[in-house]
Write a protein that holds these residues in place. Structure first.
Motif, short mmCIF file in Angstrom:
data_model
loop_
_atom_site.label_atom_id
_atom_site.label_comp_id
_atom_site.label_asym_id
_atom_site.label_seq_id
_atom_site.Cartn_x
_atom_site.Cartn_y
_atom_site.Cartn_z
N VAL A 166 45.07 46.25 45.67
CA VAL A 166 44.15 45.25 45.00
C VAL A 166 42.79 45.49 45.61
CG1 VAL A 166 43.88 43.04 44.66
CG2 VAL A 166 46.37 43.87 44.37
N HIS A 176 52.11 41.34 44.18
CA HIS A 176 50.84 41.77 43.79
C HIS A 176 50.12 40.37 43.25
CE1 HIS A 176 48.04 44.46 41.49
NE2 HIS A 176 48.12 43.63 40.33
N SER A 233 52.89 40.40 37.23
CA SER A 233 53.26 40.62 38.80
C SER A 233 54.64 39.65 38.75
CB SER A 233 52.48 40.18 39.77
OG SER A 233 52.93 40.15 40.94
N LEU A 260 41.50 44.38 34.02
CA LEU A 260 43.00 44.39 34.25
C LEU A 260 43.49 45.22 35.41
CD1 LEU A 260 45.99 43.83 32.95
CD2 LEU A 260 45.84 46.20 31.87
N ILE A 261 43.96 44.62 36.40
CA ILE A 261 44.61 45.29 37.75
C ILE A 261 46.21 45.36 37.74
CG2 ILE A 261 44.45 45.20 40.15
CD1 ILE A 261 41.82 43.69 40.13
N PRO A 262 46.72 46.27 37.18
CA PRO A 262 47.95 46.46 37.06
C PRO A 262 48.72 46.51 38.58
CG PRO A 262 47.11 48.13 35.77
CD PRO A 262 46.03 47.48 36.59
N SER A 263 49.82 46.18 38.54
CA SER A 263 50.61 46.01 39.87
C SER A 263 50.87 47.42 40.44
CB SER A 263 51.80 45.38 39.62
OG SER A 263 52.75 45.77 38.89
N THR A 285 46.22 40.17 35.60
CA THR A 285 47.38 41.06 36.14
C THR A 285 48.65 40.58 35.68
OG1 THR A 285 48.02 42.34 38.06
CG2 THR A 285 47.64 39.96 38.41
N ASN A 325 53.84 42.96 30.90
CA ASN A 325 52.55 43.82 31.15
C ASN A 325 51.71 44.05 29.90
OD1 ASN A 325 53.67 44.18 33.71
ND2 ASN A 325 54.84 46.28 33.11
N VAL A 340 46.23 39.50 44.21
CA VAL A 340 44.97 39.44 43.30
C VAL A 340 44.47 38.10 43.49
CG1 VAL A 340 44.64 39.11 40.88
CG2 VAL A 340 45.91 41.29 41.67
#
Length: 337
Positions: free
Chosen positions: A66, A86, A82, A149-152, A80, A135, A90
Protein backbone atom coordinates in the motif's frame (compact mmCIF):
# COMPACT_ATOMS: atom_id res chain seq x y z
CA UNK A 1 -22.78 -4.72 13.27
CA UNK A 2 -25.28 -3.48 10.71
CA UNK A 3 -24.63 -4.60 7.14
CA UNK A 4 -26.28 -3.35 3.97
CA UNK A 5 -25.11 -4.82 0.69
CA UNK A 6 -24.74 -3.33 -2.79
CA UNK A 7 -25.32 -4.84 -6.22
CA UNK A 8 -22.20 -5.03 -8.40
CA UNK A 9 -22.19 -3.25 -11.78
CA UNK A 10 -20.11 -4.47 -14.73
CA UNK A 11 -16.97 -2.52 -15.63
CA UNK A 12 -14.32 -2.93 -18.31
CA UNK A 13 -11.05 -4.52 -17.15
CA UNK A 14 -7.94 -2.46 -18.03
CA UNK A 15 -4.66 -3.88 -19.33
CA UNK A 16 -2.16 -4.88 -16.66
CA UNK A 17 1.53 -4.17 -16.06
CA UNK A 18 3.79 -7.00 -14.88
CA UNK A 19 6.38 -5.91 -12.26
CA UNK A 20 10.06 -6.86 -12.27
CA UNK A 21 12.91 -7.27 -9.79
CA UNK A 22 13.93 -3.69 -10.55
CA UNK A 23 10.46 -2.56 -9.44
CA UNK A 24 11.02 -4.34 -6.12
CA UNK A 25 14.37 -2.60 -5.65
CA UNK A 26 12.76 0.77 -6.40
CA UNK A 27 9.94 -0.01 -3.96
CA UNK A 28 12.48 -0.80 -1.25
CA UNK A 29 13.93 2.71 -1.50
CA UNK A 30 10.51 4.33 -1.81
CA UNK A 31 8.90 2.78 1.26
CA UNK A 32 11.92 2.68 3.60
CA UNK A 33 10.96 5.90 5.45
CA UNK A 34 7.47 4.55 6.22
CA UNK A 35 7.54 0.81 6.87
CA UNK A 36 9.26 -1.04 9.70
CA UNK A 37 12.22 -3.33 9.02
CA UNK A 38 10.85 -6.41 10.76
CA UNK A 39 13.08 -9.00 12.46
CA UNK A 40 13.72 -12.62 11.53
CA UNK A 41 13.52 -14.80 14.65
CA UNK A 42 13.84 -18.55 15.14
CA UNK A 43 10.87 -20.59 16.28
CA UNK A 44 12.54 -22.35 19.24
CA UNK A 45 13.37 -26.01 18.74
CA UNK A 46 12.80 -25.95 14.97
CA UNK A 47 14.51 -25.09 11.70
CA UNK A 48 11.86 -22.44 11.09
CA UNK A 49 12.86 -18.77 10.96
CA UNK A 50 9.94 -16.36 11.24
CA UNK A 51 9.95 -13.14 9.22
CA UNK A 52 7.86 -11.19 11.73
CA UNK A 53 5.57 -9.09 9.56
CA UNK A 54 3.03 -9.36 12.37
CA UNK A 55 5.24 -6.68 13.97
CA UNK A 56 4.76 -4.31 11.03
CA UNK A 57 3.15 -0.96 11.89
CA UNK A 58 -0.23 -2.06 10.54
CA UNK A 59 0.07 -5.53 12.05
CA UNK A 60 0.66 -7.14 8.64
CA UNK A 61 2.86 -7.09 5.54
CA UNK A 62 0.12 -5.30 3.60
CA UNK A 63 1.51 -1.89 4.57
CA UNK A 64 4.45 -2.47 2.21
CA UNK A 65 2.41 -2.76 -0.97
CA UNK A 66 0.00 0.00 0.00
CA UNK A 67 2.83 2.41 0.82
CA UNK A 68 4.47 1.75 -2.54
CA UNK A 69 1.17 2.21 -4.39
CA UNK A 70 0.45 5.47 -2.55
CA UNK A 71 3.93 6.80 -3.29
CA UNK A 72 3.65 5.92 -6.97
CA UNK A 73 0.15 7.33 -7.49
CA UNK A 74 -0.06 10.25 -5.00
CA UNK A 75 -3.87 9.77 -4.89
CA UNK A 76 -6.44 12.40 -3.96
CA UNK A 77 -9.05 9.69 -3.25
CA UNK A 78 -8.65 5.91 -2.91
CA UNK A 79 -10.87 2.85 -3.23
CA UNK A 80 -9.98 -0.73 -2.44
CA UNK A 81 -11.47 -4.17 -1.75
CA UNK A 82 -10.24 -6.16 1.22
CA UNK A 83 -10.90 -8.94 3.70
CA UNK A 84 -9.25 -6.81 6.39
CA UNK A 85 -5.49 -6.32 6.58
CA UNK A 86 -5.12 -4.54 3.24
CA UNK A 87 -8.08 -2.30 4.01
CA UNK A 88 -6.50 -1.38 7.34
CA UNK A 89 -3.24 -0.42 5.61
CA UNK A 90 -5.11 1.67 3.02
CA UNK A 91 -7.09 3.41 5.75
CA UNK A 92 -3.88 4.17 7.68
CA UNK A 93 -2.12 5.68 4.65
CA UNK A 94 -5.24 7.59 3.58
CA UNK A 95 -5.60 9.12 7.03
CA UNK A 96 -1.93 10.12 7.04
CA UNK A 97 -2.29 11.66 3.56
CA UNK A 98 -5.64 13.27 4.48
CA UNK A 99 -7.47 11.75 1.51
CA UNK A 100 -10.88 9.98 1.54
CA UNK A 101 -10.82 6.18 1.42
CA UNK A 102 -13.52 3.63 0.65
CA UNK A 103 -13.04 -0.06 1.48
CA UNK A 104 -15.37 -2.66 -0.05
CA UNK A 105 -15.83 -5.83 2.01
CA UNK A 106 -18.05 -8.90 1.99
CA UNK A 107 -20.68 -9.53 4.61
CA UNK A 108 -18.54 -12.44 5.87
CA UNK A 109 -15.64 -10.14 6.83
CA UNK A 110 -14.41 -10.37 10.42
CA UNK A 111 -16.33 -7.74 12.46
CA UNK A 112 -13.23 -6.63 14.36
CA UNK A 113 -11.41 -5.88 11.09
CA UNK A 114 -14.40 -3.91 9.82
CA UNK A 115 -14.49 -1.78 12.95
CA UNK A 116 -10.72 -1.20 12.84
CA UNK A 117 -10.97 0.13 9.28
CA UNK A 118 -13.89 2.36 10.20
CA UNK A 119 -12.02 3.59 13.25
CA UNK A 120 -9.22 4.76 10.97
CA UNK A 121 -11.69 6.97 9.12
CA UNK A 122 -12.39 4.94 5.99
CA UNK A 123 -15.87 4.38 4.58
CA UNK A 124 -16.80 0.67 4.50
CA UNK A 125 -19.27 -0.74 1.98
CA UNK A 126 -20.54 -4.31 1.94
CA UNK A 127 -21.29 -6.24 -1.23
CA UNK A 128 -23.60 -9.11 -2.04
CA UNK A 129 -21.68 -12.23 -3.01
CA UNK A 130 -18.02 -13.10 -2.54
CA UNK A 131 -14.53 -11.92 -3.41
CA UNK A 132 -15.15 -11.57 -7.15
CA UNK A 133 -18.18 -9.32 -6.61
CA UNK A 134 -16.31 -7.34 -3.97
CA UNK A 135 -13.43 -6.64 -6.36
CA UNK A 136 -15.75 -5.66 -9.21
CA UNK A 137 -17.60 -3.16 -7.05
CA UNK A 138 -14.33 -1.55 -5.98
CA UNK A 139 -13.35 -1.18 -9.66
CA UNK A 140 -16.72 0.36 -10.48
CA UNK A 141 -16.60 2.81 -7.57
CA UNK A 142 -13.08 3.94 -8.44
CA UNK A 143 -14.14 4.61 -12.05
CA UNK A 144 -17.28 6.43 -10.93
CA UNK A 145 -15.48 8.62 -8.37
CA UNK A 146 -12.31 9.23 -10.38
CA UNK A 147 -10.45 7.64 -7.47
CA UNK A 148 -7.23 5.64 -7.42
CA UNK A 149 -7.92 1.90 -7.12
CA UNK A 150 -5.41 0.10 -4.90
CA UNK A 151 -6.09 -3.64 -5.20
CA UNK A 152 -5.14 -5.88 -2.30
CA UNK A 153 -2.69 -7.93 -4.35
CA UNK A 154 -3.18 -7.89 -8.10
CA UNK A 155 -1.34 -4.67 -8.96
CA UNK A 156 2.23 -4.10 -10.08
CA UNK A 157 3.08 -1.47 -7.44
CA UNK A 158 1.45 -3.48 -4.67
CA UNK A 159 3.32 -6.65 -5.68
CA UNK A 160 6.62 -4.76 -5.88
CA UNK A 161 6.00 -3.38 -2.40
CA UNK A 162 5.25 -6.83 -1.00
CA UNK A 163 8.45 -8.07 -2.60
CA UNK A 164 10.46 -5.85 -0.25
CA UNK A 165 9.74 -8.49 2.38
CA UNK A 166 12.05 -10.72 0.36
CA UNK A 167 14.73 -8.04 0.03
CA UNK A 168 14.90 -7.68 3.80
CA UNK A 169 14.84 -11.42 4.43
CA UNK A 170 17.71 -11.99 2.00
CA UNK A 171 19.81 -9.44 3.90
CA UNK A 172 18.90 -10.96 7.27
CA UNK A 173 19.56 -14.68 6.58
CA UNK A 174 22.13 -17.03 5.09
CA UNK A 175 21.93 -20.62 3.85
CA UNK A 176 18.14 -20.71 3.78
CA UNK A 177 16.66 -23.69 1.94
CA UNK A 178 13.12 -22.44 1.36
CA UNK A 179 10.74 -19.56 2.00
CA UNK A 180 7.10 -20.38 2.84
CA UNK A 181 4.46 -17.82 1.88
CA UNK A 182 0.69 -17.99 2.55
CA UNK A 183 -1.30 -17.39 -0.64
CA UNK A 184 -4.46 -15.31 -0.72
CA UNK A 185 -4.61 -13.05 -3.74
CA UNK A 186 -1.03 -14.02 -4.58
CA UNK A 187 0.59 -10.57 -4.27
CA UNK A 188 3.05 -11.55 -1.56
CA UNK A 189 3.93 -14.82 -3.30
CA UNK A 190 4.53 -12.95 -6.56
CA UNK A 191 6.64 -10.37 -4.74
CA UNK A 192 8.74 -13.06 -3.11
CA UNK A 193 9.27 -14.72 -6.49
CA UNK A 194 10.54 -11.41 -7.90
CA UNK A 195 12.80 -10.88 -4.88
CA UNK A 196 14.74 -14.10 -5.54
CA UNK A 197 17.35 -11.95 -7.24
CA UNK A 198 18.31 -10.49 -3.85
CA UNK A 199 19.70 -13.81 -2.57
CA UNK A 200 23.21 -15.00 -3.36
CA UNK A 201 21.77 -18.51 -3.53
CA UNK A 202 18.02 -18.20 -3.97
CA UNK A 203 15.91 -20.45 -1.74
CA UNK A 204 12.91 -22.34 -3.03
CA UNK A 205 9.77 -20.22 -2.85
CA UNK A 206 6.84 -22.30 -1.62
CA UNK A 207 3.26 -21.05 -1.66
CA UNK A 208 0.76 -22.33 0.91
CA UNK A 209 -2.99 -22.48 0.29
CA UNK A 210 -5.93 -23.88 2.29
CA UNK A 211 -6.93 -27.32 1.05
CA UNK A 212 -10.38 -25.87 0.30
CA UNK A 213 -9.02 -23.09 -1.95
CA UNK A 214 -6.00 -24.26 -4.00
CA UNK A 215 -6.47 -21.66 -6.72
CA UNK A 216 -2.85 -21.19 -7.70
CA UNK A 217 -2.00 -24.89 -7.51
CA UNK A 218 -4.89 -25.74 -9.82
CA UNK A 219 -4.15 -22.83 -12.16
CA UNK A 220 -0.52 -23.80 -12.61
CA UNK A 221 -1.41 -27.47 -13.01
CA UNK A 222 -3.95 -26.74 -15.75
CA UNK A 223 -2.12 -23.86 -17.41
CA UNK A 224 -5.05 -21.47 -17.07
CA UNK A 225 -6.69 -19.41 -14.28
CA UNK A 226 -8.98 -21.60 -12.20
CA UNK A 227 -11.78 -20.27 -10.01
CA UNK A 228 -12.73 -22.35 -6.98
CA UNK A 229 -15.99 -22.30 -5.01
CA UNK A 230 -16.10 -19.93 -2.02
CA UNK A 231 -14.03 -21.38 0.81
CA UNK A 232 -15.01 -21.61 4.45
CA UNK A 233 -11.41 -22.05 5.61
CA UNK A 234 -10.53 -20.70 9.03
CA UNK A 235 -7.87 -18.69 7.16
CA UNK A 236 -10.19 -15.89 6.06
CA UNK A 237 -7.44 -13.99 4.24
CA UNK A 238 -6.71 -16.98 1.97
CA UNK A 239 -10.21 -17.55 0.62
CA UNK A 240 -9.89 -15.66 -2.70
CA UNK A 241 -11.74 -17.30 -5.57
CA UNK A 242 -9.46 -16.66 -8.57
CA UNK A 243 -5.72 -16.05 -9.09
CA UNK A 244 -4.64 -12.55 -10.00
CA UNK A 245 -4.05 -11.53 -13.61
CA UNK A 246 -0.87 -9.69 -12.64
CA UNK A 247 0.30 -12.11 -9.95
CA UNK A 248 -0.33 -15.38 -11.81
CA UNK A 249 2.31 -14.99 -14.55
CA UNK A 250 4.88 -13.84 -11.99
CA UNK A 251 4.11 -16.82 -9.77
CA UNK A 252 4.16 -19.20 -12.72
CA UNK A 253 7.64 -18.00 -13.65
CA UNK A 254 9.12 -17.97 -10.15
CA UNK A 255 7.42 -20.29 -7.68
CA UNK A 256 9.12 -23.60 -6.92
CA UNK A 257 6.26 -25.45 -5.24
CA UNK A 258 2.70 -25.04 -3.99
CA UNK A 259 1.29 -26.97 -1.09
CA UNK A 260 -1.94 -27.09 0.91
CA UNK A 261 -2.81 -27.31 4.61
CA UNK A 262 -5.89 -28.39 6.52
CA UNK A 263 -7.67 -26.10 8.97
CA UNK A 264 -6.72 -28.30 11.93
CA UNK A 265 -3.05 -27.96 10.96
CA UNK A 266 -3.44 -24.18 10.88
CA UNK A 267 -5.01 -24.14 14.35
CA UNK A 268 -2.24 -26.37 15.75
CA UNK A 269 0.36 -23.95 14.35
CA UNK A 270 -1.47 -21.04 15.99
CA UNK A 271 -1.41 -22.91 19.30
CA UNK A 272 2.30 -23.62 18.99
CA UNK A 273 3.07 -19.98 18.23
CA UNK A 274 0.96 -18.97 21.21
CA UNK A 275 3.29 -20.87 23.57
CA UNK A 276 6.06 -18.55 22.39
CA UNK A 277 4.01 -15.41 22.93
CA UNK A 278 3.10 -14.94 19.27
CA UNK A 279 -0.47 -14.11 18.27
CA UNK A 280 -0.82 -15.13 14.62
CA UNK A 281 -3.97 -14.92 12.58
CA UNK A 282 -4.94 -18.16 10.77
CA UNK A 283 -3.80 -16.97 7.33
CA UNK A 284 -0.36 -16.29 8.78
CA UNK A 285 -0.14 -19.59 10.66
CA UNK A 286 -0.95 -21.57 7.49
CA UNK A 287 2.61 -21.17 6.23
CA UNK A 288 4.02 -22.17 9.63
CA UNK A 289 1.93 -25.34 9.50
CA UNK A 290 3.28 -26.23 6.04
CA UNK A 291 6.90 -25.61 7.03
CA UNK A 292 6.69 -27.70 10.19
CA UNK A 293 5.37 -30.78 8.43
CA UNK A 294 7.97 -30.65 5.63
CA UNK A 295 11.35 -32.39 5.77
CA UNK A 296 14.20 -29.89 5.41
CA UNK A 297 17.89 -30.31 6.05
CA UNK A 298 18.56 -26.60 6.51
CA UNK A 299 16.76 -23.57 7.90
CA UNK A 300 13.59 -22.34 6.21
CA UNK A 301 11.88 -18.97 6.45
CA UNK A 302 8.17 -18.49 7.03
CA UNK A 303 6.68 -15.07 6.36
CA UNK A 304 4.51 -14.55 9.44
CA UNK A 305 2.21 -12.25 7.53
CA UNK A 306 0.02 -10.79 10.26
CA UNK A 307 -1.40 -10.85 13.76
CA UNK A 308 -4.65 -8.95 13.31
CA UNK A 309 -7.14 -11.22 15.04
CA UNK A 310 -9.65 -10.49 17.80
CA UNK A 311 -8.66 -11.93 21.15
CA UNK A 312 -11.96 -13.78 21.49
CA UNK A 313 -11.51 -15.40 18.08
CA UNK A 314 -7.92 -16.32 18.88
CA UNK A 315 -8.98 -17.93 22.15
CA UNK A 316 -11.83 -19.73 20.40
CA UNK A 317 -9.49 -21.27 17.83
CA UNK A 318 -6.57 -22.15 20.06
CA UNK A 319 -8.80 -23.49 22.84
CA UNK A 320 -8.51 -23.94 26.59
CA UNK A 321 -5.29 -25.05 28.28
CA UNK A 322 -6.16 -28.77 28.30
CA UNK A 323 -6.78 -28.82 24.55
CA UNK A 324 -3.78 -26.56 23.98
CA UNK A 325 -1.47 -29.02 25.72
CA UNK A 326 -2.56 -31.84 23.43
CA UNK A 327 -2.07 -29.71 20.33
CA UNK A 328 1.40 -28.58 21.41
CA UNK A 329 2.51 -32.13 22.22
CA UNK A 330 1.43 -33.22 18.75
CA UNK A 331 3.25 -30.40 17.00
CA UNK A 332 6.38 -30.59 19.14
CA UNK A 333 6.82 -34.23 18.11
CA UNK A 334 6.24 -33.31 14.46
CA UNK A 335 8.73 -30.43 14.59
CA UNK A 336 11.43 -32.60 16.17
CA UNK A 337 11.00 -35.50 13.73
Amino acid sequence: MRISTIQVPTVETPAVRIPTFQDVLAAGERIAPVVRRTPVLRLPGTRVLLKREDLQKSGSFKLRGVTNAFAAAAPSRVVTASSGNHGKAVAMLARAAKVPATVVMTAASAPEKVETIRGLGARVLFVEGGVAERNRLAEALAAEQGATLIPSSDHADVIAGQGTTGLETAAQTTGVEAVYVPVGGGGLLAGMCLAKGAWRAAPAVIGVEPVSAPRYALSLATGRPVTVPPSTSVADGLRGQAPGRVALPVVAAGVDHLTVVEDDEIVRAMALLRTHGIVAEPSSAAAVAAALKADHGRDVVVVLTGGNIARARFEELTGREDRLSREIHSYAALAAA
